[in-house]
Design a protein around this motif. Structure first.
Motif, mmCIF file in Angstrom:
data_model
loop_
_atom_site.group_PDB
_atom_site.id
_atom_site.type_symbol
_atom_site.label_atom_id
_atom_site.label_comp_id
_atom_site.label_asym_id
_atom_site.label_seq_id
_atom_site.Cartn_x
_atom_site.Cartn_y
_atom_site.Cartn_z
ATOM 1 N N THR A 27 -0.889 -1.749 7.136
ATOM 2 C CA THR A 27 -0.040 -2.763 6.492
ATOM 3 C C THR A 27 1.415 -2.301 6.395
ATOM 4 O OG1 THR A 27 -0.540 -1.894 4.289
ATOM 5 C CG2 THR A 27 -1.950 -3.674 5.091
ATOM 6 N N CYS A 31 -7.168 0.792 4.252
ATOM 7 C CA CYS A 31 -7.225 2.260 4.331
ATOM 8 C C CYS A 31 -7.947 2.907 3.156
ATOM 9 C CB CYS A 31 -5.820 2.840 4.478
ATOM 10 S SG CYS A 31 -4.858 2.757 2.952
ATOM 11 N N CYS A 54 0.855 -1.194 0.000
ATOM 12 C CA CYS A 54 0.000 0.000 0.000
ATOM 13 C C CYS A 54 0.892 1.246 0.000
ATOM 14 C CB CYS A 54 -0.900 -0.014 1.222
ATOM 15 S SG CYS A 54 -2.011 1.403 1.253
ATOM 16 N N CYS A 112 -7.023 -0.577 -1.365
ATOM 17 C CA CYS A 112 -6.578 -1.207 -0.127
ATOM 18 C C CYS A 112 -7.781 -1.486 0.778
ATOM 19 C CB CYS A 112 -5.578 -0.289 0.598
ATOM 20 S SG CYS A 112 -5.020 -0.970 2.183
ATOM 21 N N CYS A 153 -0.810 3.469 6.498
ATOM 22 C CA CYS A 153 -1.674 2.273 6.455
ATOM 23 C C CYS A 153 -1.153 1.233 7.438
ATOM 24 C CB CYS A 153 -1.674 1.697 5.038
ATOM 25 S SG CYS A 153 -2.705 0.239 4.854
HETATM 26 ZN ZN ZN Z 1 -3.565 0.777 2.842
#
Ligand code: ZN
Ligand code: CTP
Length: 153
Positions: A116, A138, A109, A135, A114
């Protein structure tokens, strides 16, 4: 195809990604994380005439098969691609790619905030939407250059 038209040799074992939209072969290689340093045999043909596509690219990777996530991302940049599995010089499996509903792992991402990208053990997940991939955590949408968002590990 006659011999004088054959541009690269057949391979013994591995995967041939055929009918890639012309000019996208190097993006396919980045999706596969291949830069040559792995020592795999790789053949790339770019912009050869194709009945279906006008111009196509072909990527042959010896001694390597593809994961589902890799095939999913390839389908987004090369929707007409066929994935041929070669064993002992024979095509033992031929599959058209399908546009997936989502892509798990492989892409990263671009939003630095985010979850992740937080060092948490969270695998990325993107929903495939009309204008790109979104994503699941987010909502950030990647619209172009999917190959530029490949998770290096
Ligand atoms: Zn994201
Ligand atoms: N191929 C290869 N090595 C092999 C066998 C096949 O590199 N030992 C490649 C061929 O050059 C081709 C692709 O794998 O690019 C698919 O092979 P094949 O199914 O024999 O070709 P076509 O019938 O032309 O495929 P399609 O119908 O999908 O266009």
């Amino acid at each position: 195809m006659s011999d004088h038209e054959l541009r690269v040799s057949k391979i013994r074992n591995g995967t041939v990604i055929d009918h890639v939209s012309g000019g996208h072969a190097l993006n396919v290689l980045s999706i596969l994380g291949i830069d040559g340093s792995e020592g795999l045999g790789v053949s790339v043909v770019m912009n050869v005439p194709s009945d279906r596509l006008g111009l196509k690219d072909v990527v042959k990777v010896e001694d390597r098969e593809l994961s589902q996530s890799e095939v999913d991302v390839i389908s987004l940049i090369a929707p007409e691609a066929t994935i041929n599995i070669i064993r002992d010089f024979e095509v033992v499996q031929k599959n058209r790619v399908d546009r997936p509903e989502s892509v798990i792992g492989l892409l990263s991402c671009p939003n630095r905030n985010c979850i992740t990208n937080d060092g948490e053990p969270v695998e990325t997940k993107f929903a495939v939407v009309e204008d790109g991939v979104r994503c699941a955590y987010c909502g950030t949408i990647i619209r172009d250059s999917l190959a530029g968002h490949i998770d290096p590990e």
